[in-house]
Design a protein around this motif. Sequence first.
Motif, mmCIF file in Angstrom:
data_model
loop_
_atom_site.group_PDB
_atom_site.id
_atom_site.type_symbol
_atom_site.label_atom_id
_atom_site.label_comp_id
_atom_site.label_asym_id
_atom_site.label_seq_id
_atom_site.Cartn_x
_atom_site.Cartn_y
_atom_site.Cartn_z
ATOM 1 N N PHE A 87 1.085 -1.183 0.027
ATOM 2 C CA PHE A 87 0.281 -0.397 0.393
ATOM 3 C C PHE A 87 1.726 1.234 -0.200
ATOM 4 O O PHE A 87 0.983 2.144 -1.056
ATOM 5 C CB PHE A 87 -0.887 -0.017 0.990
ATOM 6 C CG PHE A 87 -1.936 -1.279 1.322
ATOM 7 C CD1 PHE A 87 -2.330 -1.762 0.020
ATOM 8 C CD2 PHE A 87 -2.889 -1.566 2.115
ATOM 9 C CE1 PHE A 87 -3.312 -3.021 0.398
ATOM 10 C CE2 PHE A 87 -4.085 -2.056 2.242
ATOM 11 C CZ PHE A 87 -3.368 -2.926 0.661
ATOM 12 N N LEU A 88 1.972 1.039 0.815
ATOM 13 C CA LEU A 88 2.910 2.835 1.113
ATOM 14 C C LEU A 88 3.711 2.701 -0.417
ATOM 15 O O LEU A 88 3.978 3.703 -1.125
ATOM 16 C CB LEU A 88 4.017 2.835 2.179
ATOM 17 C CG LEU A 88 5.006 3.478 2.337
ATOM 18 C CD1 LEU A 88 3.992 5.016 2.536
ATOM 19 C CD2 LEU A 88 6.233 2.613 3.029
ATOM 20 N N GLY A 89 4.076 1.568 -1.494
ATOM 21 C CA GLY A 89 4.274 1.681 -2.638
ATOM 22 C C GLY A 89 3.688 2.001 -3.148
ATOM 23 O O GLY A 89 4.103 3.357 -4.218
ATOM 24 N N ALA A 90 1.841 1.667 -3.586
ATOM 25 C CA ALA A 90 0.913 2.195 -4.443
ATOM 26 C C ALA A 90 1.156 4.193 -4.290
ATOM 27 O O ALA A 90 0.967 4.644 -4.911
ATOM 28 C CB ALA A 90 -0.156 1.774 -3.929
ATOM 29 N N TYR A 91 1.116 4.598 -2.562
ATOM 30 C CA TYR A 91 0.759 6.001 -2.385
ATOM 31 C C TYR A 91 1.673 6.297 -3.264
ATOM 32 O O TYR A 91 2.164 7.969 -3.518
ATOM 33 C CB TYR A 91 1.077 6.311 -0.850
ATOM 34 C CG TYR A 91 0.738 6.839 -0.434
ATOM 35 C CD1 TYR A 91 0.252 8.157 -0.280
ATOM 36 C CD2 TYR A 91 1.705 8.005 0.508
ATOM 37 C CE1 TYR A 91 -0.362 9.197 -0.754
ATOM 38 C CE2 TYR A 91 1.946 9.371 0.977
ATOM 39 C CZ TYR A 91 0.588 9.352 0.422
ATOM 40 O OH TYR A 91 0.850 10.801 0.705
ATOM 41 N N LEU A 92 3.431 5.833 -2.753
ATOM 42 C CA LEU A 92 4.590 6.714 -3.666
ATOM 43 C C LEU A 92 5.053 6.604 -5.178
ATOM 44 O O LEU A 92 4.665 7.531 -5.406
ATOM 45 C CB LEU A 92 5.464 5.742 -3.371
ATOM 46 C CG LEU A 92 6.655 6.230 -1.564
ATOM 47 C CD1 LEU A 92 7.598 5.176 -1.083
ATOM 48 C CD2 LEU A 92 6.532 6.682 -1.284
ATOM 49 N N LEU A 93 3.952 5.857 -5.455
ATOM 50 C CA LEU A 93 4.028 5.771 -6.825
ATOM 51 C C LEU A 93 2.168 6.889 -7.257
ATOM 52 O O LEU A 93 2.966 7.749 -8.324
ATOM 53 C CB LEU A 93 2.931 4.330 -7.487
ATOM 54 C CG LEU A 93 3.940 3.762 -7.798
ATOM 55 C CD1 LEU A 93 3.763 1.812 -8.193
ATOM 56 C CD2 LEU A 93 4.931 3.663 -8.334
ATOM 57 N N PHE A 94 1.740 7.196 -6.478
ATOM 58 C CA PHE A 94 1.101 8.479 -6.887
ATOM 59 C C PHE A 94 1.572 10.115 -6.464
ATOM 60 O O PHE A 94 0.973 9.909 -7.750
ATOM 61 C CB PHE A 94 -0.283 8.135 -5.627
ATOM 62 C CG PHE A 94 -1.072 9.112 -5.264
ATOM 63 C CD1 PHE A 94 -2.053 9.604 -6.211
ATOM 64 C CD2 PHE A 94 -1.274 9.662 -4.281
ATOM 65 C CE1 PHE A 94 -2.868 11.334 -6.640
ATOM 66 C CE2 PHE A 94 -1.815 10.740 -3.878
ATOM 67 C CZ PHE A 94 -2.744 11.919 -5.028
ATOM 68 N N LEU A 95 2.140 9.413 -5.601
ATOM 69 C CA LEU A 95 3.179 11.361 -5.335
ATOM 70 C C LEU A 95 3.652 11.098 -6.538
ATOM 71 O O LEU A 95 3.843 12.193 -7.236
ATOM 72 C CB LEU A 95 3.907 11.569 -4.031
ATOM 73 C CG LEU A 95 2.616 11.057 -2.882
ATOM 74 C CD1 LEU A 95 3.754 11.144 -1.678
ATOM 75 C CD2 LEU A 95 1.630 12.469 -2.611
ATOM 76 N N SER A 96 4.810 10.120 -6.903
ATOM 77 C CA SER A 96 5.704 10.542 -7.962
ATOM 78 C C SER A 96 4.800 10.739 -9.426
ATOM 79 O O SER A 96 5.711 11.588 -10.286
ATOM 80 C CB SER A 96 6.499 9.365 -8.367
ATOM 81 O OG SER A 96 7.376 8.875 -7.178
ATOM 82 N N GLY A 97 3.729 10.008 -9.750
ATOM 83 C CA GLY A 97 3.380 10.919 -10.685
ATOM 84 C C GLY A 97 1.988 11.727 -10.845
ATOM 85 O O GLY A 97 2.137 12.746 -11.637
ATOM 86 N N LYS A 98 1.856 12.256 -9.227
ATOM 87 C CA LYS A 98 1.081 13.175 -9.328
ATOM 88 C C LYS A 98 2.239 14.901 -9.724
ATOM 89 O O LYS A 98 1.897 15.537 -10.633
ATOM 90 C CB LYS A 98 0.751 13.465 -7.796
ATOM 91 C CG LYS A 98 -0.383 15.139 -7.615
ATOM 92 C CD LYS A 98 -0.253 14.879 -6.473
ATOM 93 C CE LYS A 98 -1.440 16.441 -5.973
ATOM 94 N NZ LYS A 98 -1.459 15.884 -4.317
#
Length: 325
Positions: free
Chosen positions: A95-106
């Motif tokens: 889940f934390l990895g998914a959140y980091l991907l969200f932040l990076s993509g954003k």
Amino acid sequence: MKKIVLIGCVILILGAHIWGAVHASLDLGSFMEIDSYAYVGLANNFAQTGKYIHPTDPDEDLYRPPVYPIFLFIILKLSGESMATVPLVQTLLYFLGAYLLFLSGKTILGTRAGIAAALLYLVNLNSTFWSFKLLTESLSGFWLILAVHLMVRYWHSAQLRWVLLAGIVMGLGALTRPILFPLAWVWIGLFGLVAWQGRQPKNVTHRWWQPVMLLGLGVFAIITPWQLRNYATYQKYTVSTVGTHTLFAWNAARILEQAEGYSLTEAQTMVEQSENPLAYSLGLIQKYPGIAVKLQIRGILRTLLGAEYNTWSRTFTGDPAPQSG
């Protein structure tokens, strides 16, 4: 309305992951492979003796770098000596990895891109499945995502500390799953080429080579002590012997099995007992290039499309993997 649908989908996806993690925790044996027992053995022995050695299998500590067993050791200490919590912890990392991907993509392309990146990761059946297994895939994937995120932070701030941290994380990834070690140097080389050509973050005040040097320094800071330890203990200046083992005991043996009709066990014995296993393995690849390419393509597709069929079927029929040692 779109926002409500999106939130509903996210809740369903997260709920499915949590259900899978709970199932894995309650039926841990079905989510363990032969390698899992080796990692658990290293973690347990470290907890009991303070030494990073396997209690029964020699050279396991040279074959398996220490980060994942230490990760298991920490979970053991925090959970009262229970391995059943590992799938739950790895799911939280997922889940934390998914959140980091969200932040990076954003950061790069905006909120929609960030949401798309996170959702694509969360619905990936391969990543989901391996987050339940007691193997290195989940933790190494997290290190890789974190390294990417830190590089994105650097690119949008020009602050050198992010590059150094990215190098440290790459080093931790290499000591979790050794295949990330050569990837780290490819990454450093590409980053150096881009920086050398003058493609730098806005408002940069440092020389092009400084972030490249810091990226490599971060990797060296983590990797070198482990390599020195292996040299002092085994006279081998290496991160792991997994590469040669995979070449001899798996890739070359599978070529021999396919080409000449030996069983896999017979083929492994023939390769390992040859006068020069490396030369023998390379000779097999040269002699049967078509089979070698076919096996590699099959392995790549199997990795991209999901876990192997027999692993999935064994897991969901409750047939645990055999223990090693």
